[in-house]
Design an enzyme around this catalytic site. Structure first.
Site, short mmCIF file in Angstrom:
data_model
loop_
_atom_site.label_atom_id
_atom_site.label_comp_id
_atom_site.label_asym_id
_atom_site.label_seq_id
_atom_site.Cartn_x
_atom_site.Cartn_y
_atom_site.Cartn_z
CG HIS A 86 1.89 4.70 -5.63
ND1 HIS A 86 2.16 5.61 -6.64
CD2 HIS A 86 1.65 5.44 -4.52
CE1 HIS A 86 2.10 6.83 -6.15
NE2 HIS A 86 1.79 6.76 -4.88
CD GLU A 89 -1.95 5.18 -2.03
OE1 GLU A 89 -2.17 6.41 -1.93
OE2 GLU A 89 -0.81 4.67 -1.92
CG HIS A 90 -2.47 8.13 -6.56
ND1 HIS A 90 -2.12 9.44 -6.80
CD2 HIS A 90 -1.50 7.62 -5.77
CE1 HIS A 90 -0.98 9.71 -6.17
NE2 HIS A 90 -0.59 8.62 -5.54
CD GLU A 171 3.35 9.90 -5.06
OE1 GLU A 171 2.32 9.69 -5.72
OE2 GLU A 171 3.56 9.37 -3.95
#
Lengths: 476, 457
Positions: A86, A89-90, A171
């Site tokens: 993840h 992905e950022h 997040e």
């Protein structure tokens, strides 16, 4: 639309445009009758470098959607590095350069898309990572060049890692740590998947996320991101021939790369039964929740279809068995839910939950649910229930065509979790063949509360705090 | 996901949702969206976008000024409860029979309680349309409000509230409405409170029905239906409604300007909600304000707020500014969340961006990118028949003309750097921010501490 049972997890997405028109494809196809039965009429080809391309033509508006799905997700992470899929992905938005595909500076990717009137985003799951844009069709080549450019061309400046790591920690705080119910769900998954990576949250454990580095991210990227470990979906105002040419000009420039074979540790047999109990001061109503491990569509196509019908009969709406019994007739629960998530590479899950009415405990909710499971296993379902459920499910396939995100998303989930495209295209015909006996069988096999050997499931009980004094009920 | 799910749907409601099943490929054609105005034999009207490509019909309907702003203080949640019970039995059909038909015919029927308006949506497969429209007509004209489903929906709402009470963003939103709309019905809990829901009766619901009339009705439809057939449908579904008498909206103003409120909660991340006066969709400067806000905070990546707070400093997962234009009071919001230690820094950064927008011109590139996106993304929102119908209804509820989208495109194209500066100076007033925080009481000064969440219990 309620949900498309085959592969439509509840993931909220930004705009993604793709609308099906039967006429566009039918006109060219000699076997129009056969194709008319397909849900989306997708067409597919594969580039020399192994990149599969799927196209759904729709010429009613001058718009296209591009999605690239990588066959790698959080469950492919190295132990101790949770959250790196993840995090990467950022970081995929932080700069790129590739011969023939141009150069984009850190943070510029989304700004370029916006300045062309488009939208873009990305998401990560246990089994996949996906990137997408929707834009005027005149810009298709531009966005294909941009997306192809970061397939092997990520140029991640070290200084970008520090601030973006703070973003993913925020997040996590927002999604999980600020929300006791999310924390409870995370703990349940952790117990349901012992020694299997699905037990680790996609976003990562906080203490491991804090230690993720530039080397971790780029190493994961180099290892897994490759044309032969991805597929491309283009929906909208473009022809297959145009996409083929553009794909060769852009993605075609990237050579095939050796990618490790996906290898995941396996859970040991379930010998003892596990229960997760959590008490939290902000919880006001007790919740019972049980999570089962059941076959995914990839593992057993037939069982998956039968479980979809089972789900529809047990919890397909206000007159379905669980709601009618627990909420309408007996008033034991204020809400009840059974959901089967069939799209997973490894085991899928069935989540069963109920919120206790005042005066009832989660254990009583559990007992009432188990009674319903026993009735299902002992007596099966009626032909009428079966036929109504099948009709409702088939109706969802029609509604799925009247949706922005529907076609591209559903095709993506299907392929990335290892099911063939035709399982989706002919899903309404397949679901029609499910029999009452099959539904009863999968209930007995996977959901029997009295099974002699424990089936792989975990039970959870979420409690409000105990009353502080004997007169607690007099307090406001 | 890379972007925050904080982003409320209504942020982009107007800017991005549109649909062009009959998209004008002919360059000489002026209008994006082919909206037909349908008149029924009985004198009702509707907007229609015909689209026969999928055998689906979506109808959206609204009753102007029939929303929860009319709920009395001791009957908070009445409109919400009506929206939950209208489809729980009508005419000869009890709750299970009514819901059973909807379910087996795959008809999606929903009613929605808004602060200003009451609305509903019906989506059906073409093959089930006759019964779908009939069931809708039953719900609107012969609702039963039987004790069993009424009790069940009451409890479902109470349960929802109890669940929400653990969510910091829900708490922040509840508190913000209470404070910025103090003294106005908008400040009430439109979802009801645990005790007001307990007291609501079937008679209250029957009283609510008087708000739904043919005079305040608006209808929009998209999908697989012809204008002739829709005309018949309008009369059969809505034709027997009486006229309703609802009070006309009267303009109000925001309260608690300049104040900060803190609801103490032991969570690692503080939710920040800031609000100042907004702008009406009918204001001549409305489109300029949208361009300004795209640059300032509505656009996510590339917006100044996201660049400063998230991209440069990693202080949040999401930060957005957005307009909420209710009929009586318009609001401009900023929403974000950050670790406890960074709250003051984030608030100062937000104020700094306000100041910058007022004191300096936006760049030519910022303006061009904003216009290009706002205009160019309109065709992107080719979503689904229900979204088309929803967009049309939102125009009708705001009394906007059929060619509004075309006018909007043109107005956005004409916005200049000087316009943005002028509107920023007129609109942005950081000294009037009402700030609501939900999180730990660490490092926060000058905040009123809120002990009890109002209108929840």
């Amino acid at each position: 639309m309620k949900r498309f049972k085959l592969l439509f997890p509840a993931i909220a997405l930004a705009l993604c445009v793709c609308v099906y028109t039967a006429a566009s494809v039918l006109a060219k196809e000699p076997q129009a009758q056969t194709h008319a039965e397909k849900v989306f009429n997708a067409q597919t080809f594969t580039l020399d470098n192994g990149l599969q391309v799927v196209v759904v033509e729709n010429h009613s508006v001058p718009v296209v959607t591009q999605m690239v799905w990588y066959r790698v997700g959080a469950a492919d992470e190295t132990p101790g590095k949770s959250g790196i899929a993840h995090f990467l992905e950022h970081l995929m938005f932080k700069g790129q350069s590739y011969p023939g595909l141009g150069e984009i500076g850190p943070g510029e990717f989304s700004k370029i898309i916006r300045s062309l009137g488009g939208n873009d985003n990305a998401f990560t799951s246990q089994d996949y990572t996906a990137y997408f844009q929707s834009i005027s069709s005149e810009h298709l080549e531009t966005i294909m060049r941009m997306e192809a450019g970061r397939m092997r061309g990520l140029k991640l400046p070290k200084e970008e890692v520090e601030s973006e790591r703070k973003v993913i920690l925020e997040e996590r705080r927002q999604r999980i740590d600020n929300d006791p119910r999310a924390q409870f769900g995370e703990q349940l998954d952790e117990v349901l998947f012992p020694n299997h990576p699905y037990g680790t949250p996609v976003i990562g454990w906080f203490h491991e996320m804090e230690g993720l580095t530039w080397e971790d991210a780029t190493g994961f990227y180099q290892r897994w991101y490759a044309p032969n470990n991805a597929f491309l979906i283009i929906c909208g105002d473009v022809t297959v021939d145009q996409v083929r040419k553009l794909a060769q000009k852009t993605y075609g420039l990237i050579p095939r790369v050796e990618v490790p074979k996906r290898s995941r540790t396996v859970s040991p047999p379930f010998i003892a039964r596990s229960a997760v109990k959590m008490t939290h001061p902000v919880v006001r109503e007790p919740v019972f929740q049980r999570e089962y491990r059941v076959p995914s569509a990839r593992q057993s196509h037939d069982d998956a279809l039968a479980l979809q019908v089972l789900e529809e009969i047990m919890d397909g709406g206000p007159t379905s068995r669980l709601y009618k019994s627990l909420v309408v007739d007996n008033k034991i629960a204020s809400a009840v839910n059974l959901s089967y998530m069939s799209s997973a590479w490894d085991d899928a899950t069935i989540s069963l939950s109920g919120r206790a009415m005042a005066g009832y405990t989660p254990e009583q909710v559990e007992a009432a649910i188990d009674d319903q499971l026993r009735i299902l296993i002992k007596d099966g379902i009626t032909d009428q229930e079966l036929n109504e459920a099948i009709l409702r499910l088939q109706a969802e396939a029609i509604y799925a065509r009247d949706s922005v995100t529907g076609p591209a998303m559903i095709i993506g989930y299907t392929l990335v979790t290892g099911s063939p495209l035709d399982d989706l295209e002919y899903w309404p015909q397949h679901i029609e063949k499910v029999t009452a006996q099959q539904v009863q069988d999968v209930a007995a096999r996977y959901l029997d509360p009295d099974a002699p050997t424990p089936t792989p499931y975990v039970e959870g009980y979420l409690y409000p705090p105990p009353p502080q004094t004997e007169n607690a009920e007099d307090q406001p | 996901m890379r972007q925050t799910y904080l982003l409320p749907l209504f942020v982009f409601a107007l800017a991005f949702f549109a649909y062009f099943p009959v998209f004008a490929k002919d360059a000489s054609s002026k209008s994006f969206l082919n909206i037909q105005e349908v008149q029924s034999p009985g004198g009702l009207s509707a907007w229609l976008v015909e689209d026969h490509s999928v055998p689906v019909i979506s109808m959206e309907f609204g009753f102007k000024d029939a929303g929860s702003k009319l709920d009395a203080l001791e009957k908070q949640g009445l409109t919400q409860l009506a929206s939950n019970t209208l489809d729980e039995g009508a005419g000869d059909l009890d709750s299970q029979a009514f819901q059973g038909e909807l379910q087996n015919l795959s008809i999606n029927l929903r009613f929605n309680s808004g602060r200003d308006h009451f609305s509903g949506s019906l989506k059906t497969l073409t093959r089930n349309k006759a019964r779908a429209f009939e069931l809708l007509s039953f719900a609107l004209t012969q609702p039963r409000f039987d004790a069993e489903p009424l009790g069940r929906m009451r409890i479902a709402n109470q349960s929802r509230i109890k669940g929400s009470m653990s969510e910091p963003d829900w708490i922040a939103s509840r508190l913000q409405f209470d404070k910025i709309f103090e003294g106005h019905p908008y400040s009430q809990n439109s979802g009801g409170t645990l005790s007001t829901l307990e007291a609501l009766t079937a008679d209250d619901l029957r009283g609510f029905m008087k708000r739904l009339g043919r005079n305040n009705l608006r209808v929009s439809v998209a999908g697989d239906i012809t204008p002739e057939e829709l005309g018949q449908v309008l009369d059969s579904v809505f034709g027997s409604l009486p006229d309703a008498s609802v009070p006309a909206p009267k303009p109000g103003a925001l309260s608690n300007a300049g104040k900060t409120f803190l609801y103490v909660k032991d969570v690692p991340q503080t939710v920040i909600e800031m609000a100042q006066p907004g702008i009406s969709r009918k204001d001549p400067d409305y489109q300029t304000s949208q361009v300004m806000n795209f640059i300032l905070g509505s656009s996510g990546f590339g917006s100044r707020l996201t660049e400063e707070v998230r991209e440069k400093r990693g202080l949040t997962y999401g930060i957005y500014s957005y307009f909420m234009d209710y009929e009586e009071i318009q609001v401009f919001h900023v929403s974000t969340s950050t670790a406890t230690a960074s709250v003051n820094e984030v608030i100062e950064l937000i104020r700094g961006e306000w100041k910058k927008m007022i004191e300096t011109d936006v760049s030519a590139k910022e303006l061009a990118d904003a216009k290009s996106y706002l205009v160019g993304s309109l065709p992107l929102s080719l979503t689904s028949t229900d979204k088309v119908a929803g967009l049309l209804l939102s125009l009708q509820m705001d009394d906007l003309p059929k060619d509004y989208l075309d006018v909007r495109q043109k107005q956005i194209e004409e916005v200049t750097i000087a316009d943005v500066r002028r509107v920023a100076q007129k609109l942005l007033k950081s000294e009037t921010f009402t700030t609501v925080l939900v999180g730990k009481n660490e490092g926060i000064s000058d905040a009123d501490i809120i002990e009890h969440l109002p209108n929840v219990e």
